[in-house]
Design a protein around this motif. Structure first.
Motif, PDB file in Angstrom:
ATOM      1  N   ASP A   1      14.423  -2.080 -14.723  1.00 36.67           N
ATOM      2  CA  ASP A   1      13.122  -1.448 -14.956  1.00 36.67           C
ATOM      3  C   ASP A   1      13.163  -0.713 -16.285  1.00 36.67           C
ATOM      4  N   GLU A   2      12.505  -1.240 -17.280  1.00 37.86           N
ATOM      5  CA  GLU A   2      12.482  -0.687 -18.627  1.00 37.86           C
ATOM      6  C   GLU A   2      13.866  -0.269 -19.111  1.00 37.86           C
ATOM      7  N   PRO A   3      14.811  -1.209 -19.142  1.00 34.92           N
ATOM      8  CA  PRO A   3      16.188  -0.845 -19.515  1.00 34.92           C
ATOM      9  C   PRO A   3      16.291  -0.358 -20.955  1.00 34.92           C
TER      10      PRO A   3
ATOM     11  N   ALA B   1      -5.135   5.424   0.768  1.00 35.60           N
ATOM     12  CA  ALA B   1      -4.146   4.388   0.517  1.00 35.60           C
ATOM     13  C   ALA B   1      -4.335   3.844  -0.900  1.00 35.60           C
ATOM     14  N   VAL B   2      -3.211   3.724  -1.622  1.00 38.52           N
ATOM     15  CA  VAL B   2      -3.266   3.134  -2.960  1.00 38.52           C
ATOM     16  C   VAL B   2      -2.717   1.722  -2.854  1.00 38.52           C
ATOM     17  N   ARG B   3      -3.489   0.779  -3.350  1.00 39.19           N
ATOM     18  CA  ARG B   3      -2.995  -0.588  -3.301  1.00 39.19           C
ATOM     19  C   ARG B   3      -2.262  -0.883  -4.602  1.00 39.19           C
ATOM     20  N   ALA B   4      -0.949  -0.926  -4.561  1.00 40.50           N
ATOM     21  CA  ALA B   4      -0.151  -1.119  -5.772  1.00 40.50           C
ATOM     22  C   ALA B   4       0.072  -2.600  -6.049  1.00 40.50           C
ATOM     23  N   LEU B   5       0.191  -3.398  -4.988  1.00 46.25           N
ATOM     24  CA  LEU B   5       0.311  -4.853  -5.151  1.00 46.25           C
ATOM     25  C   LEU B   5      -0.765  -5.511  -4.296  1.00 46.25           C
TER      26      LEU B   5
ATOM     27  N   GLY C   1       2.734  -5.466 -18.281  1.00 42.52           N
ATOM     28  CA  GLY C   1       1.441  -5.057 -17.740  1.00 42.52           C
ATOM     29  C   GLY C   1       1.196  -3.597 -18.031  1.00 42.52           C
ATOM     30  N   PRO C   2      -0.080  -3.189 -17.936  1.00 41.28           N
ATOM     31  CA  PRO C   2      -0.401  -1.793 -18.245  1.00 41.28           C
ATOM     32  C   PRO C   2       0.249  -0.836 -17.249  1.00 41.28           C
ATOM     33  N   SER C   3       0.249   0.406 -17.650  1.00 43.77           N
ATOM     34  CA  SER C   3       0.819   1.435 -16.786  1.00 43.77           C
ATOM     35  C   SER C   3       0.044   1.494 -15.469  1.00 43.77           C
ATOM     36  N   GLY C   4       0.758   1.547 -14.377  1.00 44.76           N
ATOM     37  CA  GLY C   4       0.111   1.625 -13.068  1.00 44.76           C
ATOM     38  C   GLY C   4      -0.280   0.275 -12.517  1.00 44.76           C
ATOM     39  N   SER C   5       0.141  -0.792 -13.176  1.00 45.33           N
ATOM     40  CA  SER C   5      -0.272  -2.118 -12.718  1.00 45.33           C
ATOM     41  C   SER C   5       0.590  -2.621 -11.565  1.00 45.33           C
ATOM     42  N   GLY C   6       1.653  -1.917 -11.258  1.00 45.63           N
ATOM     43  CA  GLY C   6       2.462  -2.290 -10.096  1.00 45.63           C
ATOM     44  C   GLY C   6       3.799  -2.919 -10.423  1.00 45.63           C
ATOM     45  N   LYS C   7       4.247  -2.789 -11.686  1.00 47.46           N
ATOM     46  CA  LYS C   7       5.505  -3.417 -12.097  1.00 47.46           C
ATOM     47  C   LYS C   7       6.694  -2.826 -11.332  1.00 47.46           C
ATOM     48  N   SER C   8       6.791  -1.493 -11.384  1.00 41.39           N
ATOM     49  CA  SER C   8       7.914  -0.844 -10.704  1.00 41.39           C
ATOM     50  C   SER C   8       7.851  -1.105  -9.206  1.00 41.39           C
ATOM     51  N   THR C   9       6.634  -1.103  -8.683  1.00 41.29           N
ATOM     52  CA  THR C   9       6.474  -1.358  -7.254  1.00 41.29           C
ATOM     53  C   THR C   9       6.990  -2.746  -6.895  1.00 41.29           C
ATOM     54  N   LEU C  10       6.716  -3.702  -7.757  1.00 40.40           N
ATOM     55  CA  LEU C  10       7.195  -5.058  -7.512  1.00 40.40           C
ATOM     56  C   LEU C  10       8.721  -5.070  -7.412  1.00 40.40           C
TER      57      LEU C  10
ATOM     58  N   THR D   1       9.269  -4.542 -18.719  1.00 44.38           N
ATOM     59  CA  THR D   1       9.290  -3.913 -20.053  1.00 44.38           C
ATOM     60  C   THR D   1       7.877  -3.744 -20.598  1.00 44.38           C
ATOM     61  N   HIS D   2       7.720  -2.830 -21.517  1.00 38.99           N
ATOM     62  CA  HIS D   2       6.449  -2.627 -22.206  1.00 38.99           C
ATOM     63  C   HIS D   2       6.490  -3.231 -23.601  1.00 38.99           C
ATOM     64  N   ASN D   3       7.696  -3.672 -23.954  1.00 42.01           N
ATOM     65  CA  ASN D   3       7.941  -4.048 -25.329  1.00 42.01           C
ATOM     66  C   ASN D   3       7.956  -5.573 -25.493  1.00 42.01           C
TER      67      ASN D   3
ATOM     68  N   TYR E   1       0.855  -1.191   0.000  1.00 45.25           N
ATOM     69  CA  TYR E   1       0.000   0.000   0.000  1.00 45.25           C
ATOM     70  C   TYR E   1       0.884   1.232   0.000  1.00 45.25           C
ATOM     71  N   TYR E   2       0.516   2.212  -0.763  1.00 44.84           N
ATOM     72  CA  TYR E   2       1.181   3.520  -0.686  1.00 44.84           C
ATOM     73  C   TYR E   2       0.248   4.471   0.027  1.00 44.84           C
ATOM     74  N   GLY E   3       0.825   5.514   0.627  1.00 46.84           N
ATOM     75  CA  GLY E   3      -0.003   6.571   1.205  1.00 46.84           C
ATOM     76  C   GLY E   3      -0.229   6.383   2.680  1.00 46.84           C
TER      77      GLY E   3
HETATM   78  N1  LIG Z   1       5.611   6.540  -4.115  1.00 49.79           N
HETATM   79  C1  LIG Z   1       4.321   6.310  -4.361  1.00 49.79           C
HETATM   80  N2  LIG Z   1       3.357   6.852  -3.576  1.00 49.79           N
HETATM   81  C2  LIG Z   1       2.053   6.615  -3.793  1.00 49.79           C
HETATM   82  N3  LIG Z   1       1.595   5.877  -4.776  1.00 49.79           N
HETATM   83  C3  LIG Z   1       2.475   5.288  -5.617  1.00 49.79           C
HETATM   84  C4  LIG Z   1       3.875   5.487  -5.450  1.00 49.79           C
HETATM   85  N4  LIG Z   1       4.513   4.795  -6.438  1.00 49.79           N
HETATM   86  C5  LIG Z   1       3.542   4.226  -7.165  1.00 49.79           C
HETATM   87  N5  LIG Z   1       2.326   4.513  -6.684  1.00 49.79           N
HETATM   88  C6  LIG Z   1       1.055   4.005  -7.198  1.00 49.79           C
HETATM   89  O1  LIG Z   1       1.108   2.619  -7.203  1.00 49.79           O
HETATM   90  C7  LIG Z   1       0.517   2.111  -8.396  1.00 49.79           C
HETATM   91  C8  LIG Z   1       1.523   1.241  -9.135  1.00 49.79           C
HETATM   92  O2  LIG Z   1       2.600   2.037  -9.590  1.00 49.79           O
HETATM   93  P1  LIG Z   1       3.855   1.489 -10.371  1.00 49.79           P
HETATM   94  O3  LIG Z   1       4.851   2.576 -10.465  1.00 49.79           O
HETATM   95  O4  LIG Z   1       4.293   0.237  -9.734  1.00 49.79           O
HETATM   96  O5  LIG Z   1       3.255   1.179 -11.812  1.00 49.79           O
HETATM   97  P2  LIG Z   1       4.005   0.632 -13.111  1.00 49.79           P
HETATM   98  O6  LIG Z   1       3.384  -0.661 -13.414  1.00 49.79           O
HETATM   99  O7  LIG Z   1       5.454   0.652 -12.939  1.00 49.79           O
HETATM  100  O8  LIG Z   1       3.565   1.704 -14.198  1.00 49.79           O
HETATM  101  P3  LIG Z   1       4.394   2.264 -15.485  1.00 49.79           P
HETATM  102  O9  LIG Z   1       4.310   1.191 -16.494  1.00 49.79           O
HETATM  103  O10 LIG Z   1       3.646   3.442 -15.872  1.00 49.79           O
HETATM  104  O11 LIG Z   1       5.772   2.520 -15.018  1.00 49.79           O
HETATM  105  C9  LIG Z   1       0.066   3.297  -9.211  1.00 49.79           C
HETATM  106  O12 LIG Z   1      -1.317   3.443  -9.007  1.00 49.79           O
HETATM  107  C10 LIG Z   1       0.807   4.456  -8.618  1.00 49.79           C
HETATM  108  O13 LIG Z   1       0.011   5.594  -8.661  1.00 49.79           O
END
Ligand SMILES: Nc1ncnc2c1ncn2[C@@H]1O[C@H](COP(=O)(O)OP(=O)(O)OP(=O)(O)O)[C@@H](O)[C@H]1O
Ligand SMILES: [Mg+2]
Lengths: 252, 674
Positions: free
Chosen positions: A169-171, A20-24, A41-50, A202-204, A13-15
Motif C-alpha cells: 500500500d503506497e510503498p 454505513a459507508v460503502r467502500a467497495l 484511484g482518487p483518495s477514498g476510492s477504496g484502494k486500501s480497503t481492497l 500507488t498514487h504515482n 461496508y464500513y460502519g
Molecule cells: N475503518 C473504517 N471505518 C469506516 N469507514 C472506513 C474505514 N476505512 C475506510 N473507510 C471509508 O471507506 C472509503 C474507502 O477508504 P480507503 O481507505 O479504502 O480509501 P483509499 O482509496 O485507500 O484512499 P487514500 O488514497 O486516501 O488512501 C472511504 O470513504 C473511507 O472513509
C-alpha cells in the motif's frame, strides 16, 4: 499461467446499521501467478480497503475472494491468521519495521512466527538479504537506516516466507523519486527473479508504470484497466496519466 | 459542550480511568476506616486504655495516606495524559485553548472521583467492620459492631477533595508546560539498546553473593545480642542487603534479556524476539525503579513480619507466663484458716470457671538446677502431683502422672534453659525428699508458667502427694498459691484490686515476710494476666496499626503506578502490535505476547521480595526462639505469609485489571485498519 487471485463482486461496508459507508461496490478482477498489478484511484476510492479484504484483515461484506485456490471468504478465524502468515507479504508506506527489533530480527520474524527451525531461519535470512542487498545492515536497528534501506528490509521480510502474493500500500509514499525508482526496480526484480506476484496501490503514475497492468478504482468500482503489454515504460506512463486525468484530475 | 466531550471520554477511556478508579476507591475505603477510627466510639470499646494512641495514629496515617495518594495520582495522571497525547494535540490544532483541554480533563477526573468516592465508601463500610473484627480477635476481646460516625464520613469526603485538588495541580502543570508538537508526536521513541551486558551480568552476580552473605549474617546474628558488634552487623547487613537488591535488579534487567535474546534456540520462536525486545527496553529503563520497589516491598514483608513476630511472641510469652486470669500467692497458711474464704471472695468479682489453691515448698540445695545448668540462679521448689494435674487441666493439658519418680516442670523457663531441661540425661540422678529418694520420671512439656510469683520462677519438682506430705511437715519455707480462671476472662479487675488492698491493710493480714531472700510486705500478692497483655498492646497497637497500614498503602500505590505506566506504554506501542500482526502473528499470539510482557513487568519487582520471605522466615524463627519460642513455626510462617499474601492479592488485582484493559485496547487496534 494459473490464477493467483480471483476477486468476484467484492462488496465492503464500513460502519453500523445507522451509518454505513460503502467502500467497495462490487469489484471483480483476477491476477495471474507472477503478475505485477498496480491499483490507482482518487483518495477514498477504496484502494486500501481492497487490499484489506484481500489480506483478510477486514471481512468482506459480500462477494468472493480466492487466493491460490483458497476461498478466503470461507476460511475460519484461525485458518485466516495462518493464511495471512504463510501466503501473504505486506509492505506499507511507513512503519513497516518494528523499531525495537534489529534488521535481522525483523526479517526473520515471519519465520519465527511459523516456528521454523532456527538454523533454517539463519539460512533464509542470508538468502533474502543478499538478494535485496541489505546484508551489511543486519545488526542495525531500523532507525539507523535510510528510508530506502528500510523499504528494502521490508521487502526482504515480505518475501522470506515465499508468499503467494505481496500486497503493497503506497510503498513509495515516503520516498523521494530516486529511492522510489530503486524500490520499483527491486519490485521488478522480485517479480521476475523470485517469481513473486505483487498487488500494489500507488498514487504515482511513474511508480505504476513498472507494473504489468494498472487497475483504476473510483467510488469502490473498477473504472478502467490498462495493460502495459510490449510497450516501454514511458508510453505506459503516458496512458496512465491520461486515464488518471479522465478519472478526475490527479497529478501523475 | 466541553462537558459532553468529557463525559463521553470517560466512557470511552474507561481503561485508563479504571486503574485510577480502583486506586481512589481503595484509598477512600482505607481513609474511611481510619477516619472512623478517629471518631467512632467503637475504639473506646475495644481499646479503652490506648484509644488516644489509636486515634492519633489513625489521624496521622490518614493524612499520610492522603498526601501519598495525591502524589501518586498526580504522577499517574501524567500517564493518563500521555496516553491521550494525540487526542489532546488534535484538540489544540482544531482551535481549542489549553484551558478548554484542562476543563475537559478536569471534568473527566471529577466524574472519576465521584464514582470512586461512592464505590470507596461502599467498600469502606465492610472494610471497617472487618478491621474492627480483626482487632478484637487479635486483642481477644468480645466481638463488637463497629460504629460509623458522621464526622468520619465528612472528613473522608474532605480528604478526597483535597487529594483531587493536589493531584490536579500536577496535571495542570504538565498540561501548561507541554508543547503542541510534543503532544502530536504521540509515538514513543524506541529505547536505547543495552550496552555492556557482561559488566551488568557481573554486577548482578556480585551483588547477589553480597545479598546472600549479608542476609546470612543478619539471620545468624538476629536475636543473639552476645555477638560482638551485634548492632553493626544487623544494621549494616540490612543496608547492604537492600542496596544489593537494587543492584541485582539493575544488573539483571540490563543483561538478562540480552542473554535470552542471544540464545537463538530460545528467542527465535513465535513472538519471543518481539516480547523480549519490548521488555528489554522497558526493563532497562525502569530497572532502578524496579529495584526500589523491590526494596520497599522487601521492607514491607520483613518489617511487617518481624514486627508481628515480636508482638505475637511477646503476647504469647505474656500469656504463657500468666495462663490464669488471676494468679495469687501469699504466705504459707498451714491451718488454712486465713485463706478459707478465698473462693467466696474470688467469686464476687465474676463468674469463676475454675479455681485451684495449692502450696509450693522450698527445696534446699538446689540440686535440680545444678544438675541441669551446672549452677543455680533460682531455687528448687516442690509441688504436689495432684496440684500439677489439676493446674494443667485448668488450661487444657492432659498430662501424665509422676509414677514412681518425679516430674521436672519448667515453670516460666524458656529458651536455652528449656532446651537444656529437655535434653539433659537424668540417668542416675535422684532427688532427696525427706526420707525418700526419687528418680526423674519425665520432663513436663507444659510451657505455661503454672505458678506465678514467690519461689515459683524455676524448675519445679513435681512429686507424688504422699511424698510431698511427709516432706512438708519438716519444712517451714513455703507459699500458698491460688489460680483463678474467670469465664471469658471477664471480671471486675478494679474492685478486686481494691478489695485485696483493703484486706492487706486489715490487722489480721498485716504481714511482712521474707522468702528465698526476697522481702514481701503484702499478704495477698495478685498478678492479673490481662494487665500485662493490656500494657503490651498499649505499646504495640499503634505501631502495629502503622506497620500494617503503611504496608498496604505502599503496595497499593506501587501497583497503581505500575498499572498506569503499563496501560500508557501499551497505547504508545499500538503500532508495534499492529505490525507484529501484519507480519503474520495471530491475534492470540499478539495478545499472548502482550500478556507475558505485562505479567513479567508486574511480577519482576516482586520476585526478590517474595524470595526474601525465605530468609525473613528464618530471621523470624530465630527471633521467636530468642523471645522464648512461644510461637510455632506455622504461626511464624503465617506472619510472613500474611504480608506476602497481601502483596500478592493487590498484585493480582492490578495485574488483572491492567491486562484486561491492555488486551481490549490492542484487540481493538488489531481489528481496525490503518
Ligand atoms: N475503518 C473504517 N471505518 C469506516 N469507514 C472506513 C474505514 N476505512 C475506510 N473507510 C471509508 O471507506 C472509503 C474507502 O477508504 P480507503 O481507505 O479504502 O480509501 P483509499 O482509496 O485507500 O484512499 P487514500 O488514497 O486516501 O488512501 C472511504 O470513504 C473511507 O472513509
Ligand atoms: Mg489508502
Amino acid at each position: 499461467m494459473s490464477e493467483i487471485l480471483q476477486v468476484t463482486d467484492a462488496v465492503k461496508y464500513y460502519g453500523n446499521e445507522s451509518v454505513a459507508v460503502r467502500a467497495l461496490a462490487g469489484v471483480s478482477f483476477s491476477m495471474q501467478r507472477g503478475e505485477f498489478v498496480a491499483v490507482m484511484g482518487p483518495s477514498g476510492s477504496g484502494k486500501s480497503t481492497l487490499l484489506s479484504v484481500i489480506s483478510t484483515i477486514e471481512p468482506l461484506s459480500g462477494g468472493r475472494i480466492v487466493i491460490a485456490g483458497d476461498a478466503i471468504t470461507e476460511l475460519k478465524d484461525k485458518q485466516l491468521s495462518a493464511f495471512r502468515r504463510d501466503r501473504i507479504g505486506f509492505i506499507f508506506q511507513e512503519y513497516n519495521l518494528l523499531d525495537t527489533l534489529t534488521v535481522e530480527e525483523n526479517i526473520a520474524l515471519p519465520l519465527n512466527l511459523r516456528k521454523t527451525d532456527p538454523t533454517h531461519i539463519a539460512c533464509e535470512v542470508r538468502r533474502v538479504s543478499e538478494a535485496l542487498g541489505v546484508t551489511d545492515q543486519l545488526d542495525k536497528f531500523p532507525r539507523e537506516l535510510s528510508g530506502g534501506q528500510r523499504q528494502r528490509v521490508a521487502c526482504a521480510r515480505a518475501v522470506i516466507t515465499s508468499p503467494a502474493l505481496i500486497l503493497a500500500d503506497e510503498p513509495t509514499g515516503a520516498l523521494d523519486s530516486r529511492n522510489s525508482r530503486m524500490l520499483m526496480e527491486l519490485f521488478c526484480m522480485m517479480n521476475e527473479k523470485l517469481g513473486v506476484s505483487i498487488l500494489m496501490v500507488t498514487h504515482n503514475a511513474a511508480v505504476a508504470s513498472y507494473a504489468d497492468r494498472v487497475i483504476f478504482l473510483s467510488d469502490g468500482k473498477i473504472f478502467d484497466e490498462i495493460y502495459r503489454g510490449e510497450r516501454d515504460r514511458k508510453d505506459f506512463r503516458h496512458e496512465i496519466v491520461t486515464v488518471t486525468e479522465a478519472l478526475g484530475g490527479e497529478e501523475g | 459542550m466541553l462537558f459532553k466531550i468529557a463525559f463521553r471520554n470517560v466512557k470511552r477511556q474507561i481503561g485508563g480511568y479504571l486503574i485510577y478508579f480502583i486506586t481512589v476507591a481503595l484509598t477512600v475505603s482505607l481513609l474511611f476506616t481510619l477516619n472512623s477510627m478517629i471518631f467512632s466510639s467503637t475504639v473506646t470499646l475495644i481499646a479503652e486504655s490506648f484509644q488516644n494512641e489509636v486515634r492519633i495514629v489513625s489521624a496521622f496515617l490518614s493524612v499520610l495516606l492522603s498526601i501519598a495518594t495525591a502524589a501518586v495520582l498526580g504522577y499517574g495522571s501524567r500517564f493518563l495524559l500521555r496516553r491521550r497525547k494525540k487526542e489532546f494535540g488534535l484538540y489544540l490544532t482544531i482551535g481549542m485553548t489549553r484551558s478548554d483541554i484542562l476543563v475537559i480533563f478536569m471534568t473527566e477526573l471529577i466524574f472519576t472521583f465521584i464514582f470512586s468516592l461512592g464505590a470507596g465508601l461502599a467498600l469502606g463500610i465492610p472494610v471497617f467492620q472487618l478491621i474492627v473484627a480483626g482487632i478484637t480477635k487479635f486483642l481477644q476481646r468480645e466481638f463488637v459492631f463497629g460504629e460509623y460516625s458522621v464526622s468520619g464520613l465528612i472528613l473522608t469526603v474532605i480528604m478526597v477533595v483535597v487529594i483531587f485538588l493536589l493531584s490536579s495541580i500536577v496535571s495542570m502543570v504538565y498540561l501548561r508546560r507541554v508543547t503542541v508538537a510534543n503532544l502530536l508526536q504521540g509515538e514513543q521513541v524506541a529505547e536505547k539498546t543495552v550496552r555492556h551486558p557482561k559488566t551488568w551480568f557481573t554486577v548482578m552476580i556480585v551483588f547477589f553473593v553480597l545479598l546472600v552473605i549479608s542476609m546470612a549474617g543478619v539471620a545468624a546474628t538476629s536475636g543473639d545480642t552476645s555477638i560482638d558488634g551485634y548492632a553493626l552487623i544487623l544494621v549494616g547487613g540490612s543496608l547492604i542487603g537492600l542496596l544489593s537488591v537494587i543492584m541485582i535488579y539493575v544488573g539483571a534487567m540490563k543483561s538478562g534479556v540480552f542473554y535470552l535474546l542471544k540464545n537463538r534456540k530460545f528467542s527465535a520462536r513465535g513472538t519471543r524476539t518481539f516480547t523480549l525486545r519490548q521488555l528489554s527496553g522497558r526493563l532497562s529503563a525502569d530497572s532502578v525503579m524496579f529495584g526500589i520497589i523491590a526494596v520497599l516491598m522487601s521492607v514491607v514483608i520483613a518489617g511487617g513480619s518481624v514486627f508481628l513476630t515480636l508482638v505475637w511472641s511477646q503476647l504469647a510469652g505474656t500469656q504463657a507466663n500468666n495462663p490464669y486470669t488471676v494468679s495469687m500467692y501469699m504466705p504459707y497458711d498451714s491451718t488454712g484458716e486465713l485463706t478459707a474464704d478465698l473462693p467466696e471472695w474470688v467469686s464476687t468479682f465474676g463468674t469463676v470457671e475454675s479455681m485451684h489453691q495449692y502450696t509450693l515448698y522450698h527445696l534446699p540445695g538446689n540440686n535440680l538446677h545444678k544438675y541441669i545448668n551446672g549452677y543455680y540462679y533460682s531455687e528448687d521448689s516442690v509441688m504436689r502431683e495432684s496440684d500439677y494435674l489439676q493446674l494443667s487441666e485448668m488450661i487444657g493439658y492432659n498430662v501424665d502422672p509422676a509414677g514412681d519418680g518425679f516430674i521436672v516442670l519448667c515453670n516460666g523457663i524458656t529458651g536455652d534453659d528449656w532446651e537444656k531441661a529437655h535434653s539433659t540425661n537424668y540417668e542416675g540422678f535422684e532427688i532427696e525428699l525427706g526420707d525418700r529418694s526419687l528418680p526423674v520420671s519425665y520432663v513436663s512439656s507444659v510451657r505455661e508458667r503454672l505458678a506465678v510469683g514467690g519461689i515459683a520462677n524455676s524448675y519445679i519438682v513435681v512429686a507424688p502427694d504422699e511424698v510431698v506430705d511427709t516432706y512438708a511437715i519438716n519444712n517451714a519455707r513455703a507459699l500458698t498459691y491460688c489460680a483463678v480462671i474467670y469465664e471469658n476472662g471477664i471480671f471486675d479487675e478494679q474492685s478486686m484490686l481494691e478489695f485485696f488492698n483493703e484486706k492487706n491493710n486489715e490487722p489480721e493480714y498485716e504481714t511482712s515476710y521474707s522468702l528465698a531472700g526476697v522481702h514481701y510486705s503484702n499478704f495477698f500478692n495478685i498478678d492479673i494476666s490481662g494487665m500485662f497483655a493490656e500494657y503490651l498492646m498499649q505499646m504495640a497497637a499503634p505501631w502495629l496499626w502503622i506497620v500494617c497500614f503503611i504496608s498496604i498503602v505502599f503496595a497499593l500505590l506501587t501497583m497503581a503506578v505500575l498499572g498506569l505506566k503499563s496501560v500508557t506504554s501499551v497505547t504508545e506501542d499500538k503500532r508495534r502490535y499492529k505490525l507484529l500482526y501484519f507480519a503474520g502473528a495471530t491475534e492470540k499470539e499478539v495478545l499472548h505476547s502482550l500478556t507475558v510482557q505485562l505479567l513479567l513487568y508486574f511480577f519482576l519487582p516482586f520476585v526478590v521480595p517474595l524470595l526474601m520471605s525465605v530468609p525473613i522466615l528464618f530471621i523470624c524463627l530465630a527471633l521467636s526462639g530468642f523471645m522464648g519460642g512461644y510461637m510455632s513455626g506455622l504461626q511464624i510462617a503465617g506472619c510472613v505469609f500474611l504480608f506476602s499474601a497481601m502483596l500478592l492479592v493487590l498484585f493480582g488485582l492490578y495485574c488483572a485489571v491492567t491486562c484486561a484493559i491492555a488486551r481490549t485496547d490492542i484487540r481493538r487496534t488489531l481489528r481496525s485498519v490503518s
